[in-house]
Design a protein around this motif. Structure first.
Motif, short mmCIF file in Angstrom:
data_model
loop_
_atom_site.label_atom_id
_atom_site.label_comp_id
_atom_site.label_asym_id
_atom_site.label_seq_id
_atom_site.Cartn_x
_atom_site.Cartn_y
_atom_site.Cartn_z
N GLU A 89 0.92 -0.90 -0.12
CA GLU A 89 0.16 -0.05 -0.16
C GLU A 89 0.52 1.27 0.65
O GLU A 89 0.44 2.96 -0.19
N MET A 90 2.09 1.26 0.78
CA MET A 90 2.93 2.31 1.12
C MET A 90 3.69 2.75 -0.94
O MET A 90 4.04 3.97 -1.66
N ILE A 91 3.32 1.75 -1.63
CA ILE A 91 4.37 1.85 -3.02
C ILE A 91 3.18 3.18 -3.83
O ILE A 91 2.35 2.87 -3.48
N GLY A 92 3.93 4.08 -4.22
CA GLY A 92 3.94 5.22 -3.99
C GLY A 92 3.16 6.13 -4.29
O GLY A 92 2.30 7.21 -4.72
N THR A 93 2.88 6.01 -2.53
CA THR A 93 2.27 7.09 -2.09
C THR A 93 3.22 8.37 -1.64
O THR A 93 4.70 7.76 -1.84
N PRO A 94 3.36 9.55 -1.02
CA PRO A 94 3.76 10.95 -1.51
C PRO A 94 5.06 10.40 -0.32
O PRO A 94 6.37 10.71 -0.98
N PRO A 95 5.30 9.41 1.28
CA PRO A 95 6.59 9.75 1.77
C PRO A 95 6.80 7.99 0.70
O PRO A 95 8.56 8.03 0.72
N PHE A 96 7.21 7.54 0.17
CA PHE A 96 7.50 6.40 -0.86
C PHE A 96 7.95 7.00 -2.06
O PHE A 96 9.43 6.67 -2.31
N ASP A 135 9.00 10.43 -2.08
CA ASP A 135 10.36 11.32 -1.78
C ASP A 135 10.59 10.57 -1.46
O ASP A 135 12.58 10.50 -1.45
N LYS A 136 10.72 8.64 -0.97
CA LYS A 136 12.54 8.15 -0.29
C LYS A 136 12.75 8.00 -1.70
O LYS A 136 14.40 7.88 -1.90
N MET A 137 12.24 7.81 -2.84
CA MET A 137 12.68 6.93 -3.95
C MET A 137 13.36 8.28 -4.63
O MET A 137 14.58 8.03 -5.81
N PRO A 155 17.40 10.69 -8.69
CA PRO A 155 17.03 12.64 -8.45
C PRO A 155 16.01 12.73 -9.62
O PRO A 155 16.19 13.93 -9.67
N SER A 156 15.90 12.32 -10.85
CA SER A 156 15.37 12.87 -11.86
C SER A 156 13.80 13.00 -11.68
O SER A 156 12.78 14.15 -11.98
N LEU A 157 13.33 12.73 -10.23
CA LEU A 157 12.19 12.73 -9.99
C LEU A 157 12.24 14.07 -9.37
O LEU A 157 10.25 14.20 -9.11
N HIS A 158 12.82 14.55 -8.52
CA HIS A 158 12.61 15.95 -7.99
C HIS A 158 12.09 16.84 -9.64
O HIS A 158 11.92 18.08 -8.85
N ASP A 193 1.59 16.01 -9.49
CA ASP A 193 0.38 15.03 -10.34
C ASP A 193 1.17 13.54 -10.68
O ASP A 193 0.97 12.66 -11.23
N LEU A 194 2.29 14.18 -11.21
CA LEU A 194 2.97 13.35 -12.56
C LEU A 194 3.77 12.24 -11.62
O LEU A 194 3.25 10.37 -11.89
N LEU A 195 4.18 12.41 -10.51
CA LEU A 195 4.52 11.34 -9.51
C LEU A 195 3.48 10.52 -9.18
O LEU A 195 3.80 9.18 -8.74
N LYS A 196 2.29 11.14 -8.45
CA LYS A 196 1.79 10.04 -8.00
C LYS A 196 0.97 9.10 -9.53
O LYS A 196 0.62 8.21 -9.20
N SER A 197 0.47 9.60 -10.19
CA SER A 197 0.47 8.42 -11.44
C SER A 197 1.35 7.40 -11.83
O SER A 197 1.23 6.60 -11.75
N ILE A 198 2.97 7.52 -11.76
CA ILE A 198 4.33 6.72 -11.57
C ILE A 198 3.60 5.89 -10.32
O ILE A 198 3.91 5.11 -10.39
N GLY A 199 3.05 6.54 -9.25
CA GLY A 199 3.50 5.94 -7.73
C GLY A 199 2.09 4.66 -8.13
O GLY A 199 2.48 3.32 -8.06
N ASP A 200 1.36 4.98 -8.78
CA ASP A 200 -0.06 4.12 -9.02
C ASP A 200 0.69 3.78 -10.30
O ASP A 200 -0.72 2.05 -10.33
N ALA A 201 0.79 3.86 -11.46
CA ALA A 201 1.05 2.89 -12.02
C ALA A 201 2.35 1.39 -11.45
O ALA A 201 2.50 0.84 -12.51
N MET A 202 3.08 2.11 -10.57
CA MET A 202 3.50 0.76 -10.20
C MET A 202 3.68 0.32 -9.58
O MET A 202 3.57 -0.97 -9.19
#
Length: 470
Positions: free
Chosen positions: A190-197, A199-201, A206-209, A214-223
């Motif tokens: 459940e933690m995969i793709g959440t904001p804390p997760f 941020d850890k990634m 580094p390019s995730l910065h 919104d795009l980060l959330k989409s990537i997390g849901d896709a994972m």
């Protein structure tokens, strides 16, 4: 009628000359049943299915108020349900730690599992991830399985029963793994793709910065979806073993969980079911030991010349036969009813739903036993012949009939052969009345008729043998 009663009274007086032998004859089956009941446990119960007993003291205080939506109830309930839904496991709930320790120290239990007050809290904190994703996480896994002490589980063992304790502890290990591991996997997934997760990634990518939220959330849901699609046979969001493995959960068997009760019932607090097999088996066996008693009486009278004088007396053979039969028949009835009453009072043995039918069964069994005793007494000439031939006959018939070993353990062919003995018919009747909740009365009456037939045939042969001797 008077000659019959006179002969019976004489034999009664002969029996009373050695009261210790009479006491032994009456008490020996009670003592033997008592000893076997202590040693064989439930082995004589054909309907008993052996279950591994897990004794548990549940002191769990439950979940803390901020525990979250899952599981929504104490973890101890989930663990106990897992125990109870596992085949051939019986859960015994002991009310207190002190009682559990006393049972272990006395050797009555090899091991007792204590769920401490913090059990639910520690289970809730189990996690594959650490801070800050999980508050105060606990990792209970180690090389050999689950470190149960980290979960608030205490094991009280009897050091003299290491094998039995090890079996129970292994079952507890397996059950805890079924409960803990899906919960830990479900949380982590459940933690995969959440904001804390995410941020850890960013530490590792580094390019995730540079990506918007919104795009980060989409990537997390896709994972999450991508991993789920890859492991199609598993549901990593499920927090129970059944959901994780996409399998049907086993049915909860409420009957497998019960409160602690001291073993057995009756005056000696032993299991009553075993005596429903033991008491009739040895009632029948010892009824036929009258072969020896009557044989010794006849042999003694032959030695003293009494039989010759009785044969010369103006009494019929049938009167002589009945006069000799009545004392042993009375002793047999006393022994049969006495052992049934002892089974009920001392051993807590239920007498079934039709206890009144036990009366004709005891009478008919005694008739068959006394008939055989009269036959042996009419044939044997000396005390030595009675001792050797009578003992051999009694033991062979007891072994062949299933009195010494339960008939359900015998091969089918052997079970049919047992019908040549009166013992087997008597055991059939007792089995119906003592173990069948709805006894088949036709079987009981058929057995009684067969026993009467055996008794009459034995008596007729004895009557003929006495006629030849005269």
């Amino acid at each position: 009628m008077r000659p019959i009663l006179t002969l019976a009274a004489k034999d009664f007086r002969l029996m009373l000359r050695d009261p210790r032998a009479g006491v032994i004859l009456l008490l020996m089956p009670v003592l033997l049943v008592f000893i076997l009941g202590l040693t064989v446990g439930g082995a004589f119960d054909p309907n008993k299915k052996e279950q591994l007993r897990i004794s548990v003291v549940n002191l769990d205080a439950g979940l803390l108020p901020d525990a979250g939506p899952f599981p929504g109830r104490p973890w101890s309930d989930i663990l106990l349900e897992d125990f109870a839904s596992t085949a051939d496991i019986k859960v015994e709930l002991i009310p207190s730690r002190e009682q559990a320790e006393a049972l272990v120290h006395s050797g009555e239990r090899a091991v007792v599992i204590i769920l401490e007050p913090e059990f639910s809290d520690h289970m809730q904190r189990c996690s594959f991830v650490g801070e800050p994703l999980k508050k105060n996480p606990i990792n209970p896994l180690y090389r050999d399985g689950i470190q149960i002490s980290k979960l608030g589980v205490t094991v009280v063992r009897d050091p003299t029963q290491e094998v039995a304790a090890a079996v129970v502890e292994q079952v507890v290990q397996v059950a805890l793994m079924r409960v803990v591991i899906p919960w830990m996997i479900g949380q982590a997934f459940e933690m995969i793709g959440t904001p804390p997760f995410m941020d850890k990634m960013k530490k590792y990518v580094p390019s995730l910065h540079l990506l918007p939220g919104d795009l980060l959330k989409s990537i997390g849901d896709a994972m999450q979806k991508g991993i789920s699609g890859f492991f199609v046979d598993y549901d990593f969001r499920g927090k129970t073993w059944a959901k994780l493995t996409k399998s049907e959960p086993p049915p909860t068997k409420a009957a497998n969980t019960s409160a602690y009760q001291s073993d057995g019932s009756g005056a000696i607090r032993r299991g009553a079911v075993r005596y429903q097999a033991l008491v009739p088996s040895y009632t029948v066996t010892f009824a036929f030991f009258l072969v020896l008693v009557m044989g010794w009486l006849f042999a003694a009278e032959r030695r003293h010349g009494t039989i010759v004088r009785l044969n010369a007396a103006p009494i019929a053979r049938w009167q002589l036969l009945l006069g000799k039969l009545l004392p042993c028949f009375a002793v047999s009835l006393l022994q049969g009813f006495g052992l049934l009453i002892a089974g009920w009072v001392i051993f807590g043995m239920p007498l079934g739903s039709r206890p009144e039918l036990l009366i004709p069964v005891v009478f008919c069994t005694s008739l068959a036993a006394v008939g055989l005793a009269m036959l042996v007494a009419a044939v044997a000439k000396t005390e030595q012949q009675v001792s050797v031939n009578g003992t051999l006959l009694v033991m062979v018939l007891a072994g062949l009939s299933g009195s010494l070993m339960p008939r359900y353990l015998m091969p089918e062919e052997m079970r049919r052969i047992t019908r040549v003995t009166p013992h087997a018919w008597s055991l059939d009747a007792y089995s119906q009345l003592l173990t069948n909740p709805e006894p088949q009365t036709m079987i009981v009456w058929t057995a009684c008729a067969a026993l009467c037939g055996f008794g009459l045939v034995f008596l007729l042969i004895a009557w003929w043998r006495m006629s030849v001797e005269k």
